[in-house]
Design a protein around this motif. Structure first.
Motif, PDB file in Angstrom:
ATOM      1  N   ILE A 195     -61.448  12.892  57.805  1.00 13.39           N
ATOM      2  CA  ILE A 195     -62.705  13.044  58.531  1.00 13.39           C
ATOM      3  C   ILE A 195     -63.849  12.363  57.774  1.00 13.39           C
ATOM      4  O   ILE A 195     -64.783  11.818  58.361  1.00 13.39           O
ATOM      5  CB  ILE A 195     -62.997  14.538  58.802  1.00 13.39           C
ATOM      6  CG1 ILE A 195     -64.062  14.663  59.892  1.00 13.39           C
ATOM      7  CG2 ILE A 195     -63.424  15.278  57.539  1.00 13.39           C
ATOM      8  CD1 ILE A 195     -64.156  16.046  60.476  1.00 13.39           C
ATOM      9  N   VAL A 196     -63.753  12.359  56.434  1.00 15.83           N
ATOM     10  CA  VAL A 196     -64.743  11.671  55.602  1.00 15.83           C
ATOM     11  C   VAL A 196     -64.506  10.170  55.623  1.00 15.83           C
ATOM     12  O   VAL A 196     -65.445   9.374  55.743  1.00 15.83           O
ATOM     13  CB  VAL A 196     -64.691  12.214  54.155  1.00 15.83           C
ATOM     14  CG1 VAL A 196     -65.538  11.352  53.222  1.00 15.83           C
ATOM     15  CG2 VAL A 196     -65.170  13.662  54.119  1.00 15.83           C
ATOM     16  N   ALA A 197     -63.245   9.763  55.532  1.00 17.44           N
ATOM     17  CA  ALA A 197     -62.925   8.337  55.548  1.00 17.44           C
ATOM     18  C   ALA A 197     -63.427   7.682  56.830  1.00 17.44           C
ATOM     19  O   ALA A 197     -63.896   6.535  56.814  1.00 17.44           O
ATOM     20  CB  ALA A 197     -61.421   8.140  55.397  1.00 17.44           C
ATOM     21  N   GLY A 198     -63.346   8.412  57.942  1.00 19.26           N
ATOM     22  CA  GLY A 198     -63.819   7.862  59.206  1.00 19.26           C
ATOM     23  C   GLY A 198     -65.314   7.601  59.197  1.00 19.26           C
ATOM     24  O   GLY A 198     -65.786   6.590  59.738  1.00 19.26           O
ATOM     25  N   VAL A 199     -66.081   8.508  58.589  1.00 18.12           N
ATOM     26  CA  VAL A 199     -67.535   8.318  58.512  1.00 18.12           C
ATOM     27  C   VAL A 199     -67.859   7.117  57.629  1.00 18.12           C
ATOM     28  O   VAL A 199     -68.711   6.287  57.973  1.00 18.12           O
ATOM     29  CB  VAL A 199     -68.234   9.577  57.957  1.00 18.12           C
ATOM     30  CG1 VAL A 199     -69.744   9.359  57.933  1.00 18.12           C
ATOM     31  CG2 VAL A 199     -67.903  10.789  58.782  1.00 18.12           C
ATOM     32  N   ILE A 200     -67.186   7.023  56.468  1.00 18.94           N
ATOM     33  CA  ILE A 200     -67.433   5.893  55.575  1.00 18.94           C
ATOM     34  C   ILE A 200     -67.174   4.576  56.300  1.00 18.94           C
ATOM     35  O   ILE A 200     -67.974   3.634  56.225  1.00 18.94           O
ATOM     36  CB  ILE A 200     -66.552   6.001  54.318  1.00 18.94           C
ATOM     37  CG1 ILE A 200     -66.958   7.225  53.484  1.00 18.94           C
ATOM     38  CG2 ILE A 200     -66.668   4.730  53.467  1.00 18.94           C
ATOM     39  CD1 ILE A 200     -66.046   7.497  52.293  1.00 18.94           C
ATOM     40  N   ALA A 201     -66.074   4.512  57.031  1.00 20.02           N
ATOM     41  CA  ALA A 201     -65.735   3.294  57.762  1.00 20.02           C
ATOM     42  C   ALA A 201     -66.818   2.941  58.774  1.00 20.02           C
ATOM     43  O   ALA A 201     -67.213   1.772  58.909  1.00 20.02           O
ATOM     44  CB  ALA A 201     -64.389   3.457  58.460  1.00 20.02           C
ATOM     45  N   ASP A 202     -67.333   3.930  59.485  1.00 19.02           N
ATOM     46  CA  ASP A 202     -68.345   3.656  60.497  1.00 19.02           C
ATOM     47  C   ASP A 202     -69.682   3.259  59.871  1.00 19.02           C
ATOM     48  O   ASP A 202     -70.407   2.408  60.413  1.00 19.02           O
ATOM     49  CB  ASP A 202     -68.529   4.871  61.406  1.00 19.02           C
ATOM     50  CG  ASP A 202     -67.347   5.072  62.351  1.00 19.02           C
ATOM     51  OD1 ASP A 202     -66.543   4.132  62.494  1.00 19.02           O
ATOM     52  OD2 ASP A 202     -67.223   6.170  62.927  1.00 19.02           O
ATOM     53  N   VAL A 203     -70.031   3.866  58.740  1.00 14.35           N
ATOM     54  CA  VAL A 203     -71.268   3.478  58.040  1.00 14.35           C
ATOM     55  C   VAL A 203     -71.188   2.019  57.599  1.00 14.35           C
ATOM     56  O   VAL A 203     -72.124   1.236  57.797  1.00 14.35           O
ATOM     57  CB  VAL A 203     -71.519   4.406  56.830  1.00 14.35           C
ATOM     58  CG1 VAL A 203     -72.609   3.831  55.926  1.00 14.35           C
ATOM     59  CG2 VAL A 203     -71.923   5.799  57.295  1.00 14.35           C
ATOM     60  N   VAL A 204     -70.065   1.631  57.008  1.00 18.43           N
ATOM     61  CA  VAL A 204     -69.894   0.241  56.587  1.00 18.43           C
ATOM     62  C   VAL A 204     -69.915  -0.683  57.793  1.00 18.43           C
ATOM     63  O   VAL A 204     -70.539  -1.760  57.777  1.00 18.43           O
ATOM     64  CB  VAL A 204     -68.590   0.084  55.783  1.00 18.43           C
ATOM     65  CG1 VAL A 204     -68.295  -1.394  55.497  1.00 18.43           C
ATOM     66  CG2 VAL A 204     -68.674   0.861  54.467  1.00 18.43           C
ATOM     67  N   ASN A 205     -69.253  -0.262  58.865  1.00 18.09           N
ATOM     68  CA  ASN A 205     -69.186  -1.075  60.083  1.00 18.09           C
ATOM     69  C   ASN A 205     -70.574  -1.412  60.610  1.00 18.09           C
ATOM     70  O   ASN A 205     -70.871  -2.565  60.948  1.00 18.09           O
ATOM     71  CB  ASN A 205     -68.381  -0.312  61.144  1.00 18.09           C
ATOM     72  CG  ASN A 205     -68.035  -1.160  62.355  1.00 18.09           C
ATOM     73  OD1 ASN A 205     -68.761  -2.070  62.719  1.00 18.09           O
ATOM     74  ND2 ASN A 205     -66.922  -0.833  62.982  1.00 18.09           N
TER      75      ASN A 205
END
Length: 388
Positions: A221-231
């Motif tokens: 759930i955290v990895a998904g947020v990190i990915a979207d922030v970078v995106n």
């Protein structure tokens, strides 16, 4: 300032093919953002704050955050502000070389008040860390920084927003929250030095806490947020910001940590195994894996809450000789038209156009963290960084 500036010139010469460059608080923001490295947090309540800052500067820390927010209780804020102002005055008086210093505030109203109270010593301040950042709070925060800068007559006060709100975490509000943050930071692009991730707050929203053998990327759930922030916020097309890695919250209290285990030659297999064992014993094996994953996912630098984390972050930020050779080849002027080539190490394909953005980022990292000699690896850099 320079990374690895705390070790002797002779040792640096033995380690680096290209030594880390010097920089100051007046360096271009793209350089400072890349150079933040391991940003060490300290509660502003510490009675020996000035001495602590000098000590960490002598150990290779180049950026610190003095915290008035979550690291102290609500009843300590007034005393922490007084303590911070007093120690800034002491640091300014002795004229010592200091890390980039940031203050993490709770509210926008604290910013002009603190700048006024700091008086002349405000010249030692690089900027502010802005917690719980979203579009609504962010506008007030960034305007307060701009107004405080003008009132103090400073050339620049930087801002580092912390992305940690539930709206950013929750799937149904994430896209809207990211769009709002993007609008806000882009309207103050010259002032926003880097974006920081509040992964502890993300985990808190679901009652989670990762163990020492888990990275942030193991918590999906955290990895998904990190990915979207970078995106959305860290694209390599010129619109992106530097996003720093999340905090690693595990450490041991012993002094000197794993120095005694670094007696064997790092070029011998048993020396590497000894280091690995020491890292595991001190809950740092997970940290090393997370730093590697940070970079693989587009993050640079890291929030740190213990001095033991600083040297590993910096050692793993140095550009390897192989990476440097690849980046140089890709960026050669005669390659401007594109094409593909075998790498200098003859172990991979370098495709000029798709790999150009990676090469440019690598060369910026090489500028601030240096390039290791061909035979120098992480163990050598870590060992040298600890010998202080």
């Amino acid at each position: 300032m320079r990374h690895f500036g705390h070790i002797t010139p002779t040792v640096r010469k033995d380690l680096f093919h290209q030594e880390p460059a010097e920089f100051t608080g007046a360096s271009p923001s793209r350089v400072l953002a890349a150079a933040l490295g391991a940003t060490l947090y300290s509660p502003a309540t510490r009675p020996t704050l000035a001495a602590d800052i000098r000590k960490q500067a002598g150990r290779g820390v180049v950026s610190m955050v003095l915290c008035l927010e979550d690291s102290i209780s609500d009843g300590e804020v007034a005393g922490a502000e007084e303590n911070l102002v007093r120690h800034f005055t002491e640091l300014d008086a002795d004229g010592a070389e200091l890390p980039l210093l940031f203050i993490r505030v709770r509210t926008a109203e604290q910013i002009p008040d603190l700048v006024r109270r700091l008086g002349g010593s405000v010249r030692r301040l690089a900027g502010f860390v802005l917690p719980k950042f979203d579009e609504n709070r962010g506008v007030a925060f960034l305007e307060a920084v701009a107004e405080a800068e003008a009132a103090a007559g400073l050339p620049r006060l930087y801002a580092m927003p912390v992305l940690e709100t539930p709206e950013l975490l929750h799937l149904e509000t994430r896209a809207q929250a990211l769009a709002g943050i993007s609008r806000t930071v882009n309207s103050h692009r010259d002032r926003v030095l880097a974006l920081r991730l509040g992964v502890t707050d993300f985990c808190s929203a679901y009652g989670l806490r990762r163990t020492p053998d888990m990275t942030a990327y193991d918590v999906q759930i955290v990895a998904g947020v990190i990915a979207d922030v970078v995106n959305v916020l860290s694209r390599a097309d010129g619109t992106g910001f530097t996003v720093t890695g999340p905090v690693w919250e595990y450490f041991r209290s012993q002094q000197r940590l794993f120095k005694p285990q670094l007696r064997r030659s790092p070029f011998l297999e048993e020396g590497v195994e000894e280091l690995r064992t020491a890292l595991i014993e001190h809950d740092l094996d997970g940290l090393l894996r997370e730093i590697e994953l940070d970079r693989a996912n587009g993050l640079l630098g890291k929030t740190c809450i213990h001095p033991a984390h600083v040297t590993p972050v910096h050692a793993l930020s140095v550009v390897s000789h192989e990476e440097f050779c690849d980046a140089q080849d890709i960026l050669r002027p005669e390659r401007g038209g594109g094409g593909v080539m075998r790498s200098a190490y003859t172990n991979k394909m370098n495709e000029v156009k798709p790999h150009r953005a990676w090469a440019e980022r690598t060369m910026l990292r090489a500028e601030v963290f240096g390039v290791a000699k061909e035979e120098v690896g992480f163990v050598d850099l870590l060992t040298a960084g600890l010998q202080v």
